[in-house]
Design an enzyme around this catalytic site. Structure first.
Site, PDB file in Angstrom:
ATOM      1  N   GLY A 212      40.993  90.087 -76.772  1.00 47.94           N
ATOM      2  CA  GLY A 212      41.451  91.175 -75.911  1.00 47.94           C
ATOM      3  C   GLY A 212      41.848  92.380 -76.739  1.00 47.94           C
ATOM      4  O   GLY A 212      41.509  92.464 -77.911  1.00 47.94           O
ATOM      5  N   ASN A 213      42.545  93.299 -76.120  1.00 47.16           N
ATOM      6  CA  ASN A 213      43.043  94.458 -76.872  1.00 47.16           C
ATOM      7  C   ASN A 213      44.364  94.915 -76.285  1.00 47.16           C
ATOM      8  O   ASN A 213      44.832  94.377 -75.288  1.00 47.16           O
ATOM      9  CB  ASN A 213      41.996  95.581 -76.889  1.00 47.16           C
ATOM     10  CG  ASN A 213      41.682  96.063 -75.491  1.00 47.16           C
ATOM     11  OD1 ASN A 213      42.535  96.588 -74.796  1.00 47.16           O
ATOM     12  ND2 ASN A 213      40.430  95.864 -75.060  1.00 47.16           N
ATOM     13  N   HIS A 214      44.970  95.928 -76.939  1.00 42.04           N
ATOM     14  CA  HIS A 214      46.336  96.327 -76.582  1.00 42.04           C
ATOM     15  C   HIS A 214      46.427  97.321 -75.428  1.00 42.04           C
ATOM     16  O   HIS A 214      47.494  97.863 -75.186  1.00 42.04           O
ATOM     17  CB  HIS A 214      47.027  96.951 -77.799  1.00 42.04           C
ATOM     18  CG  HIS A 214      47.329  95.951 -78.866  1.00 42.04           C
ATOM     19  ND1 HIS A 214      48.150  94.876 -78.648  1.00 42.04           N
ATOM     20  CD2 HIS A 214      46.906  95.853 -80.145  1.00 42.04           C
ATOM     21  CE1 HIS A 214      48.231  94.163 -79.757  1.00 42.04           C
ATOM     22  NE2 HIS A 214      47.472  94.732 -80.681  1.00 42.04           N
ATOM     23  N   SER A 215      45.349  97.564 -74.727  1.00 38.94           N
ATOM     24  CA  SER A 215      45.422  98.563 -73.652  1.00 38.94           C
ATOM     25  C   SER A 215      46.462  98.163 -72.603  1.00 38.94           C
ATOM     26  O   SER A 215      46.493  97.019 -72.147  1.00 38.94           O
ATOM     27  CB  SER A 215      44.048  98.686 -72.973  1.00 38.94           C
ATOM     28  OG  SER A 215      44.182  99.426 -71.782  1.00 38.94           O
ATOM     29  N   ALA A 280      39.670  99.914 -71.479  1.00 39.47           N
ATOM     30  CA  ALA A 280      39.296  99.597 -72.865  1.00 39.47           C
ATOM     31  C   ALA A 280      38.493  98.295 -72.805  1.00 39.47           C
ATOM     32  O   ALA A 280      39.044  97.191 -72.924  1.00 39.47           O
ATOM     33  CB  ALA A 280      40.541  99.426 -73.708  1.00 39.47           C
TER      34      ALA A 280
END
Ligand code: CTP
Length: 403
Positions: A212-215, A280
């Site tokens: 995943g990512n930090h969005s 994102a």
């Protein structure tokens, strides 16, 4: 939810028999979720008591520049009242008050507030039929029209004089729906449909792990909410985020992976007029998703990744009338990279944010953006709360959507 919800409504009550209906009006505004304050002319108190209106509005009622019955008399500030109001609704509006409004007379608190108010002013005339037809009244209406005050037309029917004709104040329910409709028509995105993507996507590795990512999704949610407030119907395709948004004009479609987001975006895009893709999205996902939790047997683990579909690009390929907006998050050669993304993905506008900028990026409540359009025109903005950035983006869209 009514468009009146959360609005500060200043109700001006003048001395006509219909003043008793002001009590119903206050109740209806409150029911719609508005905050209501009442300002009355001194003679209006003969028709309806301030106590009734203050009880229903849950606010003090103002009728003079000082509270003369009060030993600790206070100055009632008409300027403050006028600035507090999002809407000033004068109902009933007598011929006398309307004429004074047209001529700038300010011999009572209501009229002084009228002169100070910067918000839209609505008025609901209430008078006998011959007064209503008098050329002087017609001239007053024309003058108030030229001030951009909005008339809520009087209705026909039995009048207090016993005569019958036009001049009755519009019924409270009609006043409310007139104002709701008028406000809706004023909204620049009324009748438009917008697709917004927001947040991260999670790409499964096994049943318990993902890439995943930090969005945080804050930017996309801010765009969705601001667009709804400007009248648009919004389809918000959202990856997993921690934000709640309640607005009857925003339909949230929760998704997890890039594939889900792609499918949802393609479901809603064809009927939309505008699409703002701020999510994102993961560019890669594990090629194989393990059906059982992966055990840590080896000293290292290699995951083979495959590309996800570029949602924005795929919409750029099929777009017809839609105004398509993408984001670009860059760390180097920002402008050039953003411009080439705009071209490659067939966008109308790209919103560039650089991770190098202070106050910009994923988790912050602020953002610093540069807008670049199809003609390579560049517009830079300062660091601002994401809610304001959302409005800057929407303002650009509104000015260019039908161009
Ligand atoms: N985007 C998308 N689908 C993807 C990847 C990105 O819809 N699979 C959209 C984003 O929502 C954003 C825009 O494309 O509006 C640009 O995303 P960004 O990550 O900056 O660029 P990429 O196209 O992924 O290119 P790169 O990562 O190489 O910079």
């Amino acid at each position: 939810m009514s468009i009146l919800s959360g609005k500060n409504v200043l109700l001006g009550v003048t001395a006509g028999i219909a003043a008793y209906k002001a009590a119903f009006l206050v109740r209806l505004f409150v029911k719609k979720g508005a905050q209501v304050k009442v300002v009355m002319t001194p003679s209006a108190k003969e028709f309806v008591t301030p106590l009734t209106l203050s009880t229903l509005s849950k606010n003090e009622v103002f009728s003079s520049f000082t509270n003369e019955e009060d030993d600790n008399a206070q100055w009632n500030n008409h300027v403050e009242l006028g600035l507090w109001a999002d809407l000033f609704v004068i109902a009933p509006a007598t011929a006398n008050t309307l004429s004074k409004m047209a001529h700038g007379t300010s011999d009572n608190l209501l009229l002084a507030t009228y002169l100070s108010a910067k918000c839209p002013v609505y008025y609901a005339p209430a008078m006998d039929l011959d007064m209503y037809k008098h050329p002087s009244t017609t001239a007053t209406f024309e003058k108030l029209d030229s001030f951009r005050n909005i008339q809520i037309p009087a209705e026909e029917g039995e009048l207090a004089s016993g005569l019958s004709g036009k001049g009755r104040m519009a019924e409270p329910e009609h006043i409310i729906s007139f104002i709701e409709n008028h406000l809706l028509q004023q909204m620049p995105l009324q009748g438009k449909k917008m697709l917004v993507t927001a947040g991260p996507t999670y790409e499964a590795i096994d049943p318990v792990r993902f890439i995943g990512n930090h969005s945080s999704g804050k930017m996309g949610y801010a765009v969705a909410e601001a667009a709804a407030k400007l009248g648009s119907e919004v389809f918000l395709v959202s990856g997993p985020v921690n934000i709640s948004l309640e607005n009857s004009r925003v339909k949230i479609i929760p998704v997890t992976s890039a594939k889900d987001m792609y499918e949802a975006a393609h479901t809603y895009f064809p009927t939309c007029d505008i699409a703002v893709l701020s999510a994102a999205v993961a560019d890669y996902r594990p090629k194989q998703v393990a059906s059982e939790k992966i055990k840590k047997n080896d000293s290292s683990l290699t995951l083979e990744l495959e590309k996800t579909q570029d949602i924005l690009k795929s919409l750029g390929e099929i777009k017809k009338h839609q105004f398509l907006v993408g984001f670009a998050l860059e760390t180097q050669n920002e402008l050039e990279n953003a411009k080439s993304k705009l071209k490659k993905k067939n966008l109308d506008l790209i919103v560039l944010n650089s991770l190098k900028d202070k106050g910009a990026g994923f988790k912050a409540d602020t953002n610093k953006v540069t807008l670049i359009n199809k003609d390579n025109k560049v517009q830079r903005f300062a660091v601002k709360p994401k809610t304001e950035v959302a409005n800057d983006i929407l303002q650009y869209i509104i000015e260019n959507i039908d161009a």
